[in-house]
Design an enzyme around this catalytic site. Structure first.
Site, PDB file in Angstrom:
ATOM      1  N   SER A  10       1.091  -1.093   0.306  1.00 21.18           N
ATOM      2  CA  SER A  10      -0.183   0.108   0.368  1.00 21.18           C
ATOM      3  C   SER A  10       0.998   1.023  -0.022  1.00 21.18           C
ATOM      4  CB  SER A  10      -0.655  -0.158   1.232  1.00 21.18           C
ATOM      5  OG  SER A  10      -1.262   1.379   1.462  1.00 21.18           O
ATOM      6  N   HIS A  35      -0.671  -1.657  -4.529  1.00 23.17           N
ATOM      7  CA  HIS A  35      -1.825  -0.950  -4.024  1.00 23.17           C
ATOM      8  C   HIS A  35      -2.579   0.637  -3.979  1.00 23.17           C
ATOM      9  CE1 HIS A  35      -5.849  -2.691  -1.845  1.00 23.17           C
ATOM     10  NE2 HIS A  35      -5.352  -1.258  -0.395  1.00 23.17           N
ATOM     11  N   ASP A  37      -4.231   3.600  -2.104  1.00 20.16           N
ATOM     12  CA  ASP A  37      -5.410   3.777  -1.474  1.00 20.16           C
ATOM     13  C   ASP A  37      -5.785   5.335  -1.802  1.00 20.16           C
ATOM     14  OD1 ASP A  37      -5.925   1.144   0.432  1.00 20.16           O
ATOM     15  OD2 ASP A  37      -4.193   2.097   1.211  1.00 20.16           O
ATOM     16  N   MET A  39      -9.537   8.020  -0.626  1.00 16.16           N
ATOM     17  CA  MET A  39      -9.647   8.339   0.113  1.00 16.16           C
ATOM     18  C   MET A  39     -10.221   9.409   0.587  1.00 16.16           C
ATOM     19  SD  MET A  39      -7.752   6.709   3.589  1.00 16.16           S
ATOM     20  CE  MET A  39      -6.867   5.213   3.584  1.00 16.16           C
ATOM     21  N   HIS A  76      -8.110   0.902  -4.316  1.00 15.78           N
ATOM     22  CA  HIS A  76      -9.076   0.885  -3.406  1.00 15.78           C
ATOM     23  C   HIS A  76      -9.774   1.858  -2.822  1.00 15.78           C
ATOM     24  CE1 HIS A  76      -9.539  -0.377   0.953  1.00 15.78           C
ATOM     25  NE2 HIS A  76     -10.766  -0.644   0.489  1.00 15.78           N
ATOM     26  N   MET A  78     -12.393   4.216  -1.377  1.00 20.32           N
ATOM     27  CA  MET A  78     -12.814   4.599  -0.169  1.00 20.32           C
ATOM     28  C   MET A  78     -13.698   5.667  -0.299  1.00 20.32           C
ATOM     29  SD  MET A  78     -10.024   3.026   2.629  1.00 20.32           S
ATOM     30  CE  MET A  78      -8.582   3.588   0.908  1.00 20.32           C
ATOM     31  N   MET A 169     -11.400  -6.198   4.376  1.00 20.79           N
ATOM     32  CA  MET A 169     -11.281  -5.258   5.654  1.00 20.79           C
ATOM     33  C   MET A 169     -10.307  -6.244   6.894  1.00 20.79           C
ATOM     34  SD  MET A 169     -10.028  -2.928   3.594  1.00 20.79           S
ATOM     35  CE  MET A 169      -9.403  -1.663   4.763  1.00 20.79           C
ATOM     36  N   GLY A 176      -3.415   3.843   7.717  1.00 25.87           N
ATOM     37  CA  GLY A 176      -2.054   2.560   7.688  1.00 25.87           C
ATOM     38  C   GLY A 176      -2.406   2.602   8.778  1.00 25.87           C
ATOM     39  N   GLY A 177      -1.294   1.766   9.196  1.00 24.39           N
ATOM     40  CA  GLY A 177      -0.344   1.291  10.289  1.00 24.39           C
ATOM     41  C   GLY A 177      -1.631   1.043  11.960  1.00 24.39           C
ATOM     42  N   ASP A 203      -6.558  -6.551   4.203  1.00 22.90           N
ATOM     43  CA  ASP A 203      -6.448  -5.152   3.307  1.00 22.90           C
ATOM     44  C   ASP A 203      -6.223  -4.267   5.245  1.00 22.90           C
ATOM     45  OD1 ASP A 203      -4.959  -2.710   3.167  1.00 22.90           O
ATOM     46  OD2 ASP A 203      -6.835  -2.258   2.171  1.00 22.90           O
ATOM     47  N   GLY A 204      -4.868  -4.242   6.159  1.00 23.36           N
ATOM     48  CA  GLY A 204      -5.309  -4.188   7.164  1.00 23.36           C
ATOM     49  C   GLY A 204      -4.304  -4.447   8.672  1.00 23.36           C
ATOM     50  N   GLY A 205      -2.659  -4.148   8.833  1.00 25.24           N
ATOM     51  CA  GLY A 205      -1.803  -4.595   9.783  1.00 25.24           C
ATOM     52  C   GLY A 205      -1.395  -5.900   9.834  1.00 25.24           C
ATOM     53  N   GLY A 225       1.246  -2.175   4.007  1.00 26.75           N
ATOM     54  CA  GLY A 225       1.263  -0.675   4.083  1.00 26.75           C
ATOM     55  C   GLY A 225       3.128  -0.017   4.898  1.00 26.75           C
ATOM     56  N   SER A 226       2.554  -0.087   5.905  1.00 23.17           N
ATOM     57  CA  SER A 226       3.745   0.233   7.618  1.00 23.17           C
ATOM     58  C   SER A 226       4.906  -0.779   6.927  1.00 23.17           C
ATOM     59  CB  SER A 226       2.985   0.342   8.514  1.00 23.17           C
ATOM     60  OG  SER A 226       1.858  -0.806   8.661  1.00 23.17           O
TER      61      SER A 226
END
Ligand SMILES: O=C(CO)[C@@H](O)[C@H](O)COP(=O)(O)O
Ligand SMILES: [Fe+2]
Length: 249
Positions: A10, A35, A37, A39, A76, A78, A169, A176-177, A203-205, A225-226
């Site tokens: 991401s 990816h 994002d 928003m 993505h 959002m 999700m 992120g993060g 997606d996420g974490g 991402g992170s």
């Protein structure tokens, strides 16, 4: 057999001051997709960027040679009005337009009148509209949305209306993060059991410490991402994420 691993860093965690280079470097370090994002400050309480930025970064990353191949821009979305922006993102170089189920069922056909004659937008209309513009389509659900809403959309003999990927999700969308939500894994397991060949994205974490949980459940498209952009050796992280998924096939 489940499809192979697809690693999609991401770029939300990239250095926005040199985004083009960050994107091309990340593909060079072994990533399959990027990816992206998007928003809008309405669907989620945060804003990123729109199609003009995607146009710019596209010029740094070669278009995929085949559908969903290396260099795919996995956008993505959002955003509260997913139908409104399909054409702009197609022109900008998006390959996979992944909208949120929750946004689609609450938006109206007035956003893109040629797409449908119905008053409310249905996910299947939106998928067909995206396909008609030459992109692949994804559908995402937030943590509070039941996975069963996807069954009706996937169990459709008209392939034009069927998504190419589902995104589960594993955090509340917006930032992120955040911490990975393992309680989303039953959704992934249910989808994998019902649709052995489906591209299932999480997606996420996601990181080296959470990938085993996601891979065990059956996810094959891994957004991070992170964990990638914050690592001293991003290529190594990408490799570890890939191995975790592919070793379970
Ligand atoms: O869509 C989102 C957040 O809404 C994600 O794509 C995040 O950007 C992933 O970041 P990490 O959790 O991997 O840091
Ligand atoms: Fe995302």
């Amino acid at each position: 057999m489940a499809p192979p691993a697809i690693i999609a860093p991401s770029i939300l965690s990239a250095d926005f001051g040199s985004l083009g280079k960050e994107c091309s470097d990340t593909i060079g370090r072994g990533a399959d997709w990027l990816h992206v994002d998007i928003m809008d400050g309405h669907f989620v309480p945060n804003m990123t960027f729109g199609a003009p930025v995607v146009t710019k970064i596209r010029s740094h990353v070669e278009r995929p040679k085949e559908a969903l191949g290396k260099g795919t821009f996995d956008c993505h979305m959002m955003i509260a009005e997913p139908k409104k922006w399909v054409k702009d993102f197609q022109k900008a170089g998006c390959d996979l337009y992944c909208f949120h189920y929750e946004a689609a069922i609450n938006s109206t056909a007035a956003e893109a009148p040629e797409a449908t004659s119905e008053k409310k937008t249905s996910p299947k209309d939106l998928i067909s509209y995206i396909h008609g513009l030459g992109m692949r389509a994804g559908i995402a659900i937030k943590p509070g949305t039941d996975v069963s809403v996807l069954y009706e959309i996937l169990d459709n003999s008209n392939k034009d209306e069927v998504p190419d990927m589902c995104l589960i999700m594993t955090v509340e969308p917006g930032f992120g993060g955040q911490k990975f939500m393992p309680d989303m894994m039953p959704k992934v397991e249910a989808l994998r059991k019902r649709y052995p060949e489906l591209n299932i994205e999480v997606d996420g974490g996601l990181s080296e410490s959470t990938i085993d949980t996601a891979a065990d459940a059956g996810a094959n498209v891994i957004v991070a991402g992170s964990a990638v952009f914050g690592a001293p050796d991003p290529a190594q992280v990408i490799l570890k994420l890939r191995e975790a998924v592919d070793s379970r096939r």
